[in-house]
Enzyme design. Sequence first.
Site, PDB file in Angstrom:
ATOM      1  N   LYS B 101       3.376  -5.416 -10.873  1.00  0.00           N
ATOM      2  CA  LYS B 101       2.506  -6.527 -10.455  1.00  0.00           C
ATOM      3  C   LYS B 101       1.631  -6.990 -11.621  1.00  0.00           C
ATOM      4  O   LYS B 101       1.487  -6.280 -12.625  1.00  0.00           O
ATOM      5  CB  LYS B 101       1.634  -6.062  -9.281  1.00  0.00           C
ATOM      6  CG  LYS B 101       2.487  -5.750  -8.061  1.00  0.00           C
ATOM      7  CD  LYS B 101       1.650  -5.337  -6.882  1.00  0.00           C
ATOM      8  CE  LYS B 101       2.548  -5.004  -5.710  1.00  0.00           C
ATOM      9  NZ  LYS B 101       1.792  -4.540  -4.551  1.00  0.00           N
ATOM     10  N   PHE B 147      -4.197  -9.270   5.009  1.00  0.00           N
ATOM     11  CA  PHE B 147      -4.282  -9.108   3.557  1.00  0.00           C
ATOM     12  C   PHE B 147      -3.272  -9.974   2.794  1.00  0.00           C
ATOM     13  O   PHE B 147      -3.250  -9.991   1.585  1.00  0.00           O
ATOM     14  CB  PHE B 147      -4.095  -7.630   3.164  1.00  0.00           C
ATOM     15  CG  PHE B 147      -2.764  -7.062   3.567  1.00  0.00           C
ATOM     16  CD1 PHE B 147      -1.641  -7.278   2.791  1.00  0.00           C
ATOM     17  CD2 PHE B 147      -2.625  -6.303   4.717  1.00  0.00           C
ATOM     18  CE1 PHE B 147      -0.429  -6.752   3.138  1.00  0.00           C
ATOM     19  CE2 PHE B 147      -1.412  -5.767   5.078  1.00  0.00           C
ATOM     20  CZ  PHE B 147      -0.308  -6.005   4.286  1.00  0.00           C
ATOM     21  N   ARG B 175       9.791   5.715  -4.376  1.00  0.00           N
ATOM     22  CA  ARG B 175       8.530   5.729  -3.641  1.00  0.00           C
ATOM     23  C   ARG B 175       7.699   6.979  -3.981  1.00  0.00           C
ATOM     24  O   ARG B 175       6.478   6.925  -4.030  1.00  0.00           O
ATOM     25  CB  ARG B 175       8.777   5.612  -2.142  1.00  0.00           C
ATOM     26  CG  ARG B 175       9.344   4.240  -1.782  1.00  0.00           C
ATOM     27  CD  ARG B 175       9.260   3.926  -0.315  1.00  0.00           C
ATOM     28  NE  ARG B 175       7.902   3.551   0.107  1.00  0.00           N
ATOM     29  CZ  ARG B 175       7.367   2.346  -0.075  1.00  0.00           C
ATOM     30  NH1 ARG B 175       8.066   1.399  -0.675  1.00  0.00           N
ATOM     31  NH2 ARG B 175       6.153   2.078   0.337  1.00  0.00           N
ATOM     32  N   THR B 181       0.181   4.282  -1.358  1.00  0.00           N
ATOM     33  CA  THR B 181      -0.148   2.874  -1.597  1.00  0.00           C
ATOM     34  C   THR B 181      -1.556   2.715  -2.188  1.00  0.00           C
ATOM     35  O   THR B 181      -1.780   1.890  -3.063  1.00  0.00           O
ATOM     36  CB  THR B 181      -0.058   2.092  -0.276  1.00  0.00           C
ATOM     37  OG1 THR B 181       1.139   2.504   0.376  1.00  0.00           O
ATOM     38  CG2 THR B 181      -0.017   0.608  -0.516  1.00  0.00           C
ATOM     39  N   ARG B 195       0.943   4.774  -9.387  1.00  0.00           N
ATOM     40  CA  ARG B 195      -0.215   4.093  -8.814  1.00  0.00           C
ATOM     41  C   ARG B 195      -1.505   4.842  -9.158  1.00  0.00           C
ATOM     42  O   ARG B 195      -2.563   4.238  -9.334  1.00  0.00           O
ATOM     43  CB  ARG B 195      -0.058   3.964  -7.309  1.00  0.00           C
ATOM     44  CG  ARG B 195       0.846   2.781  -6.970  1.00  0.00           C
ATOM     45  CD  ARG B 195       1.206   2.722  -5.530  1.00  0.00           C
ATOM     46  NE  ARG B 195       2.072   1.567  -5.290  1.00  0.00           N
ATOM     47  CZ  ARG B 195       2.828   1.426  -4.228  1.00  0.00           C
ATOM     48  NH1 ARG B 195       2.859   2.371  -3.300  1.00  0.00           N
ATOM     49  NH2 ARG B 195       3.577   0.362  -4.086  1.00  0.00           N
ATOM     50  N   ASN B 205      -2.146  -2.487  -6.906  1.00  0.00           N
ATOM     51  CA  ASN B 205      -1.683  -1.098  -7.044  1.00  0.00           C
ATOM     52  C   ASN B 205      -0.509  -0.972  -8.022  1.00  0.00           C
ATOM     53  O   ASN B 205       0.396  -0.184  -7.819  1.00  0.00           O
ATOM     54  CB  ASN B 205      -1.360  -0.493  -5.685  1.00  0.00           C
ATOM     55  CG  ASN B 205      -0.329  -1.323  -4.944  1.00  0.00           C
ATOM     56  OD1 ASN B 205       0.168  -2.304  -5.494  1.00  0.00           O
ATOM     57  ND2 ASN B 205      -0.024  -0.945  -3.738  1.00  0.00           N
ATOM     58  N   HIS B 208       5.408  -2.393  -7.065  1.00  0.00           N
ATOM     59  CA  HIS B 208       5.966  -2.558  -5.728  1.00  0.00           C
ATOM     60  C   HIS B 208       7.284  -1.797  -5.661  1.00  0.00           C
ATOM     61  O   HIS B 208       7.978  -1.651  -6.654  1.00  0.00           O
ATOM     62  CB  HIS B 208       6.225  -4.046  -5.462  1.00  0.00           C
ATOM     63  CG  HIS B 208       7.092  -4.294  -4.262  1.00  0.00           C
ATOM     64  ND1 HIS B 208       6.586  -4.353  -2.990  1.00  0.00           N
ATOM     65  CD2 HIS B 208       8.423  -4.472  -4.157  1.00  0.00           C
ATOM     66  CE1 HIS B 208       7.582  -4.566  -2.155  1.00  0.00           C
ATOM     67  NE2 HIS B 208       8.705  -4.643  -2.834  1.00  0.00           N
TER      68      HIS B 208
END
Lengths: 509, 377
Positions: B101, B147, B175, B181, B195, B205, B208
């Site tokens: 991100k 959000f 993951r 998250t 993260r 964070n 993705h």
Amino acid sequence: MMVSKRTRRTREFTGPTPHSVAILARPPNKRPPEYLILERRKQEEMLQEYTKNTQYIEINDLRNEWERGTDRKIKLNTAKRKVHSLMYANQSSVEDRRERLREMLQNEESQYLREMEDREETTIERQAKMRERAKSLKERRESERLQFVQEKLDQQFRNQCEELRSTLSKRQQDQVCVERLEQLRIKEEIEREKQANEIMYAELWEKDRLAKAAKEERDAISAHDRNREVLTILRKQAAALEQQKEASVQLKKEEAELLRQQTILRRLEAERAQEEKINKQIETRDMLDHSLKLKMKKRAKAEQEQLAFDLKMLEQLLVESKNEAMEQMQKKRELREQDRIYREYLSHMKETEKMRQQELEKMINEEVEKMWQKRLAQWQLEREARRKLMEEVLARRREQVQDRLRANELKQMEADQDREELMKVIEENQKTEQALREKLWAKNHQYQQDLEGQINHNRELRQQEYTRDNEEYVLGLQAEREYQYKLKDCLSNPTFDKLHPMRRAMEQK
Amino acid sequence: MTDLACERYAFLVEWYDHRAALNRHYQLFFYPKDESIEMFDVKNHRTFLKRTKQDVVHIQDLYIGSTVNIFARQLKFIDFADDYSKSKLQQMKERTLGMIKPDAVSKMGDIIDQIQKSGFLITKLKMVQLNRNEAFEFYEEHKGKQFLDNLLQFVTSGPVIAFEMLGDSAISMWRTVLGPTDPAIARKEAPKSIRARFGTSTTENACHGSDSPAAATREIDFFFPTVGPTKQNTAQFNDCTCCIIKPHAVLEGLTGQIISAITEANFEVSAIQMFHMEKANAEEFYEVYKGVVQEYNQMVTELTSGPCIVLNIRAKDAAVTFREMVGPADPEVARNLRPRTLRAKFGKDKIKNAIHCTDLPDDGVLEVEYFFKILDR
């Protein structure tokens, strides 16, 4: 519309009275005299105009086409030129870039080379470096030495502390005991497993053996069955052959019997014909005799009746004449005369009678002959018919016999063929059996050889194992001796034993 | 044992025959036991290459979309040729999508390095600037949540880097590597996760990750559509130079370190994308080196031997400064003279020198344009 009101087309014009007719004058020709020429000229002019027009159009088309084509070509060429020039420009720019790149790379390379040369170090620098290096090495060695000393001190403490050692040894012993127990358990388990395996294999082997035995028995039974079957088939074939032979003999016998019957038949026939002929002859003669006697009797009776009547008449006459002597005389003469005539007549009659008799006889004879002839002819015919019939019968019989003979022959031939085929089949059977026997023998032989090979191999293996064991035993003796020596040596010079590697590994864990 | 001995994987591969100007299709069989390959011509029904031992293709190269150079032919894997390989390899080589991100784009080198160290293979990678519509399409599943607006604002605030990863059960693995998250929780529970290291808040964070196979397929198709227009890249064609991380460096997993080194030296990476180069394209790209350097042909072969990553680097006087940082073309020379340059650190020899950079200062724009304007259409 009324008929009279119809306008006339003709030039005739009827008047009020009959036969009054006037004729209208012919109208003058509307077309000018040179009409055709004019017409033709007009057409030609038109044609000319058309051709001119088309020519004009064609020329225009051509021009347009050319203009278009040329435009296209011009455009195309322009584009091509443009592309070409662009390509060329690109090429030249690439060339240019290449040139610059080459120059740059060369410069760079030479610069790097120079730098490399510049970096050749001086003696002082090298000395400084070496000093540096020596220092660092010295430091490292010192630190290593200190570490080693520390280690040794630690070791000394461990070796010399009695309490520690006793505790350690106690602990070790406990551990060893526990482990030994575990080991024994594992061993037992392995043993159990092994036994189970062995039992299982023994069972498997037994099962296999039983299966093999059963299979062999089955094979033997099936072979026996097969042989018996073949035997029965062979027997059947022989019986069939025998039967055929008998049949042919029977056929031949039948044929002989038939021939004999035929001859007997023929003889009987001839006899019967002869007998019949004689019988017929006798019969005819009897009949003829009988008829003759009857005739004679009849005639004699008739004559006697006649004679009696005549005599009666004469007596009557004589009785009458007694009265009349003269007359009688006369009459006697007359009578004599008459008697003579009568006598003559009688003789004559006798003669005629005789003649007639003869004639009759002749006639009868003829008749008889004729009858005889007829009968003969009839006989002949009958005989002929009978002969024909007989012949037919015989021919049919012969044909039948022939047919039967032929059939017999055919049958014999078939039988021969069958026999041959049978013989062939038998031979083939024998051959296949032979092959089977050979195959079986080869298989068995192969199996025997395999077994022998296995036995040899096993023996060799055993031999090898034995020699190996022997060698191992000798080596073991040697090793034992060495070990004892070493042990003695160690005992005489005891040192700190290291831990068992396995244990060490476990401890580390 | 026997299963392993006769095991083989079958693929459909394609080779562009530039002489006939058409794609030829083959079946390629890979025997993992001795790493030998065999090829079968599908159209002519005959063996094309007998079973041969080689050291080019390894088990990690076997995925759909990879390219390998076998005996000077660049083969592209299109599909599995049988169900066995599909079932066996698809699970082993699951695909997932990762996205860096905007907040973490500056740390992409570290992130990519961690990805590669976690055993993932990056098969596609691209820096993309999303607009609001595209972002909404991407976050469709969060529709109606409060959000979402913040998230869209954040995602469209700068470029993102999307990448497709391949690995053994990649989705769940990715993951775990990402961590929880919320970066605050992540720092407590899994301090080594991405993260935890790079995230700042629940929205910002860092990365993705797809959460299910279906989502992975959809998201991969969103960023790397097989048909239709591709996403707009973020290349800027001024004050720029082109940097290519060569296939051997990509395969060795040096990408992350190289990118980190570049960003640490204060160069701006304005676009990044992974390319599978074809021979014709590579020749065209290296056109200017033809006849200038002797290694031209080997350079072309190296560039076509697998995926390469192209970076659009911007700085003042970018071409010259960046070239200085990359160092001499020969890593031996570089190690001697410029030990701090990139080629000295990551290069192996003159061909496998880890990085290609624009040599002529004027060519920077040209080369960047070649990749981001011509090849990425």
